[in-house]
Design a protein around this motif. Structure first.
Motif, short mmCIF file in Angstrom:
data_model
loop_
_atom_site.label_atom_id
_atom_site.label_comp_id
_atom_site.label_asym_id
_atom_site.label_seq_id
_atom_site.Cartn_x
_atom_site.Cartn_y
_atom_site.Cartn_z
N ASN A 76 0.81 -1.22 0.00
CA ASN A 76 0.00 0.00 0.00
C ASN A 76 0.85 1.27 0.00
OD1 ASN A 76 0.86 -0.72 2.50
ND2 ASN A 76 -1.00 -0.13 3.59
N LEU A 89 -12.23 -6.83 -8.96
CA LEU A 89 -13.04 -5.62 -8.79
C LEU A 89 -13.94 -5.82 -7.58
CD1 LEU A 89 -14.00 -4.97 -12.51
CD2 LEU A 89 -12.35 -3.71 -11.14
N PHE A 90 -14.35 -4.73 -6.94
CA PHE A 90 -15.18 -4.85 -5.74
C PHE A 90 -16.64 -4.99 -6.15
CE2 PHE A 90 -11.61 -1.94 -4.34
CZ PHE A 90 -10.82 -2.99 -3.90
N LEU A 92 -19.43 -5.07 -4.60
CA LEU A 92 -20.48 -4.34 -3.90
C LEU A 92 -20.38 -2.83 -4.10
CD1 LEU A 92 -20.42 -6.49 -0.65
CD2 LEU A 92 -22.06 -6.61 -2.52
N MET A 93 -19.46 -2.40 -4.96
CA MET A 93 -19.34 -0.97 -5.24
C MET A 93 -19.71 -0.71 -6.70
SD MET A 93 -15.74 0.13 -3.57
CE MET A 93 -15.13 -0.59 -2.05
N GLU A 97 -17.11 4.01 -8.05
CA GLU A 97 -16.51 3.85 -6.71
C GLU A 97 -15.31 2.92 -6.77
OE1 GLU A 97 -19.87 4.20 -3.30
OE2 GLU A 97 -20.12 2.55 -4.71
N PHE A 101 -11.44 4.19 -5.78
CA PHE A 101 -11.18 3.68 -4.43
C PHE A 101 -9.87 4.21 -3.85
CE2 PHE A 101 -9.64 0.47 -1.38
CZ PHE A 101 -10.71 0.47 -0.51
N SER A 102 -8.85 4.30 -4.70
CA SER A 102 -7.55 4.76 -4.20
C SER A 102 -7.62 6.21 -3.71
CB SER A 102 -6.48 4.63 -5.29
OG SER A 102 -6.88 5.35 -6.42
N GLU A 104 -10.48 7.51 -2.42
CA GLU A 104 -11.26 7.41 -1.19
C GLU A 104 -10.32 7.13 -0.01
OE1 GLU A 104 -14.49 4.53 -1.38
OE2 GLU A 104 -14.32 4.26 0.79
N VAL A 105 -9.36 6.25 -0.27
CA VAL A 105 -8.38 5.89 0.75
C VAL A 105 -7.61 7.13 1.21
CG1 VAL A 105 -6.21 4.66 1.07
CG2 VAL A 105 -8.15 3.51 -0.01
N GLY A 107 -8.73 10.04 1.25
CA GLY A 107 -9.63 11.01 1.87
C GLY A 107 -10.17 12.07 0.93
N ARG A 149 -9.08 1.58 -12.59
CA ARG A 149 -8.94 1.61 -11.14
C ARG A 149 -7.47 1.69 -10.75
NH1 ARG A 149 -10.90 -3.32 -7.39
NH2 ARG A 149 -9.02 -4.26 -8.27
N ALA A 150 -6.64 0.93 -11.49
CA ALA A 150 -5.21 0.94 -11.19
C ALA A 150 -4.59 2.29 -11.57
CB ALA A 150 -4.52 -0.20 -11.93
N ALA A 153 -4.86 5.36 -9.18
CA ALA A 153 -3.92 5.49 -8.06
C ALA A 153 -2.65 6.21 -8.48
CB ALA A 153 -3.58 4.10 -7.52
N GLN B 205 -9.42 -9.64 -3.44
CA GLN B 205 -10.15 -8.42 -3.12
C GLN B 205 -9.42 -7.65 -2.03
OE1 GLN B 205 -13.83 -7.64 -3.70
NE2 GLN B 205 -13.51 -8.79 -5.57
N ARG B 210 -5.51 -3.36 -0.60
CA ARG B 210 -4.24 -3.01 0.02
C ARG B 210 -3.31 -2.37 -1.00
NH1 ARG B 210 0.08 -5.19 3.45
NH2 ARG B 210 0.33 -7.21 2.47
N LEU B 212 -4.11 -0.71 -3.51
CA LEU B 212 -4.58 0.63 -3.85
C LEU B 212 -4.37 1.61 -2.69
CD1 LEU B 212 -7.80 -0.40 -5.76
CD2 LEU B 212 -5.80 0.70 -6.75
N ARG B 218 -9.81 0.19 6.78
CA ARG B 218 -10.70 0.51 5.68
C ARG B 218 -11.00 -0.73 4.83
NH1 ARG B 218 -12.29 5.37 3.28
NH2 ARG B 218 -10.65 6.58 4.23
#
Lengths: 369, 309
Positions: A76, A89-90, A92-93, A97, A101-102, A104-105, A107, A149-150, A153, B205, B210, B212, B218
């Motif tokens: 990370n 991929l997530f 549930l998002m 989103e 995600f990166s 969101e992490v 903030g 998504r990648a 970041a 997942q 992690r 990202l 979280r």
């Protein structure tokens, strides 16, 4: 765009108990390069990727990214982003989103995240799909979301673990072109893991071919294909006819090899020049497309008599499967130029190949089919 | 599909014998063990407590008296409400919520560890050490807790000896023994549904999150917990229902001043000899628990069908 951030593996070993997954890996990946690790499953290529991304620490040696030693730095905290084989991929998002995600992490506010996600959706030609759930997308679309998504970041190095393997052939070929285009657009270093030589050769600036934890050759696609460093590389990448024998003469890097089909001449591979001597056991590799039918009246050159076993028509090519006088298989590929196909089963042919288009290597392990 | 086709398909798939057994067993279970007793209870709760000679007579009519009693107390009650019983009811629900939250906080890490981190031998050992204590009878376990938390119990002896406190702490009176006992009693019912849910989560997942840049908390908040929501709901529901309906632990571990609502029900049935009133109290507890759980599920956006997964 700057030259990008390079990745260096210096004498990297990875051991799991007694098992050596990666052995003495030394690779220098230049910034902004599209670099592939190519090899059969279990050759250690994914282990190398995990060592670069930080999910495992090498048992020995160092991984450096942009000149900085990455020892003790978690995934990370590294300037890398990994695209998983199953994409991960997530579920549930929503799509947007997932992509942001990166952020969101870190903030970032919702507005900012949404804006950036929309930009990336534009880049991957999925504008207006941001509100969808991942399972509503097709395989190729998910692929592109994983890339977005990648990229979101803002990594210096993008790592890809066989991300195309789940796609069907057409889509895979399309995604190759697209991946390459995205890489050139964003200008960051791509490190790509694959067992598919077609993917490695079409997309990469440089390829490392691996076997049993060992990097056998690092070179650009053409050199890998035309000038393999080991019998494994020669037989794993593309198709090759293998003829073995003993070196009887060497002149100007052309070896004369005494096989059970007579004396045949082939160029000594660059990697072993000076290392292959008269009297050594050698393997001679000839690509099917380098084999041709001897035209009447031609003189000299390598000549082999063979009998046609069967013939396949593939559209752009004919593949003629033959058996040599010594009972070994020999394959010849001819470009379809509209010529008549006269080689019925049992036809006796004399075929030839240029010494220049065949490669001689010391005897070694071949890739198993 | 109409019911006849459904039934035919069911028998086609399972055969007459297995299909017949399944149908009979489930019907018996639902009807005889669950629906009929509850209906009888419901019927009881709307009747007066009559001596046997008057049952079926002209005085045997439906009445709300038992429910009114729970809310307003006896006719001569000077207070506007039945403060004693209602506060016991409220305290029971609150305490059950507390036990549920407490159990979740203890069990989630264990379930996660079992499902994603532990391998082979370690996992088996942990599961075994979780399961084996439950071979001990529930009453014995409750009494053991009473001894453990008693004024001269192991814990008090220890903390007095090391000088943490001067006087033994009355864990029983402070209800700490009760919460600990209840929490412990339902640990498995919390761990296993959550474990089941987390186990099917793709490790990639977690690694992707992690990679990202996500910190561990979280990852749990955004990836693992949403994924495990059906399991978490299932575990919390069971623990809540069972805590609210527990009798043995409150009886043995409860302080002298803190009654559990089930103890009131027990008193009406047993010492009070008033079954209709006991039934009414039991129905109120059951209905409140179900409504509370459904409300929570609405709040956390869980569908009823997901629990069965």
């Amino acid at each position: 765009m700057s030259a990008g951030v390079g990745v260096e593996l210096d004498d990297v070993w990875v051991r799991f108990g007694d098992f050596v997954a990666v052995r003495e890996a030394n690779v220098n990946i230049k910034g902004g390069e599209f670099f592939s690790f190519l090899g059969p499953s279990g050759c250690g290529k994914t282990t190398i990727l995990r060592a670069i991304s930080g999910f495992l620490e090498p048992s020995e040696g160092t991984v450096s990214i942009g000149g900085a030693n990455m020892a003790g730095i978690g995934p990370n905290k590294r300037p890398t982003a990994l695209i998983f084989q199953n994409l991960a991929l997530f579920p549930l998002m929503t799509v947007w989103e997932n992509i942001s995600f990166s952020m969101e992490v870190k903030g970032a506010g919702k507005k900012e995240r949404r804006h950036r996600a929309d930009e990336l959706l534009e880049l991957i030609a999925l504008a207006d799909q941001g509100e969808k759930m991942v399972h509503e997308l097709s395989g190729g679309q998910r692929q592109r979301v994983a890339i977005a998504r990648a990229l979101c970041a803002q990594p210096d190095v993008l790592l890809l673990d066989e991300p195309l393997s789940a796609l069907d052939l057409k889509l895979r070929q399309h995604m190759r072109t697209e991946l390459r285009a995205i890489q050139q657009q964003v200008g960051i270093t791509f490190i790509y893991i694959t067992h598919d030589q077609g993917e490695a050769l079409t997309m990469s600036d440089n390829v490392a071919v691996m076997r049993d934890g060992v990097i056998e050759q690092v070179a650009d696609g053409q050199a890998i294909y035309d000038d393999p460093a080991t019998p494994f590389v020669a037989s794993f990448v593309g198709e090759n006819n293998v003829l073995s024998g003993k070196v009887t003469a060497l002149s100007k890097n052309v070896a004369t090899v005494d096989t059970n089909l007579g004396k045949l001449r082939a160029r000594v591979a660059t990697a072993v020049q000076g290392g292959l001597n008269t009297g050594d056991r050698a393997m001679l590799f000839v690509r099917p497309e380098a084999v041709g039918i001897v035209e009447t009246g031609s003189r000299g050159g390598n000549k082999i008599s063979a009998t046609v076993v069967t013939e396949e028509f593939e559209g752009s090519n004919y593949h003629v499967f033959m058996e040599t006088a010594a009972g070994e298989p020999l394959k010849m590929s001819l470009v379809n130029k509209g010529q008549s196909r006269a080689s019925a089963t049992g036809t006796k042919l004399t075929v030839t190949f240029d010494a220049d288009r065949a490669v001689a290597l010391p005897v070694g392990a071949l890739a198993s089919e | 599909m109409n019911p006849v086709t459904v039934l035919r398909k069911f028998f086609d798939r399972h055969g007459l014998f297995v299909g017949g057994y399944l149908l009979a067993a489930v019907t018996f279970w639902m009807l005889m063990m669950i629906i009929l007793p509850q209906l009888t209870m419901l019927d009881f709760s709307f009747r007066d407590n009559l001596p046997p000679s008057k049952v079926g007579g002209p005085e045997d009519v439906y009445t709300m008296a038992n429910y009114t009693f729970l809310v307003f107390g006896s006719p001569g009650n000077p207070e506007p409400f039945n403060v004693v019983d209602l506060s016991v009811f409220g305290r029971t629900i609150l305490a059950a919520v507390f036990v549920t939250v407490f159990d979740f906080m203890i069990c989630y890490p264990i379930a996660y560890f079992l499902a994603q981190v532990a391998r082979g031998g370690v996992a088996r050992l942990v599961v075994l050490s979780l399961v084996v204590p439950f071979w001990v009878n529930e009453l014995l376990r409750a009494f053991a807790f009473k001894i453990l938390f008693g004024a001269s119990g192991v814990i008090n002896t220890f903390i007095v000896t090391i000088g943490l406190v001067d006087q033994p702490v009355d864990f029983i009176k402070a209800d700490i023994a009760l919460y600990a006992g209840l929490g412990y009693a339902y640990i498995l019912l919390m761990i296993f549904p959550i474990y089941n849910a987390i186990e099917s989560l793709d490790k990639n997942q977690i690694e992707a999150a992690r990679d990202l840049g996500s910190p561990w908390w979280r990852i749990h908040w955004r990836i693992v917990m949403p994924f495990a929501k059906p399991g978490i709901t299932s575990g919390c529901t069971m623990v809540f229902m069972l805590s609210a309906g527990a009798l043995a632990a409150p009886q043995i571990l409860g302080g002298p001043s803190s009654l559990w609502f089930t103890q009131l029900i027990y008193q009406w049935f047993n010492t009070g000899g008033n079954w209709p009133r006991g039934s009414a109290y039991a129905i109120v507890l059951l209905a409140s628990c179900i409504i509370f759980v459904l409300l929570m599920m609405r709040l956390f956006k869980v569908k009823l069908g997901e629990i069965g997964r």
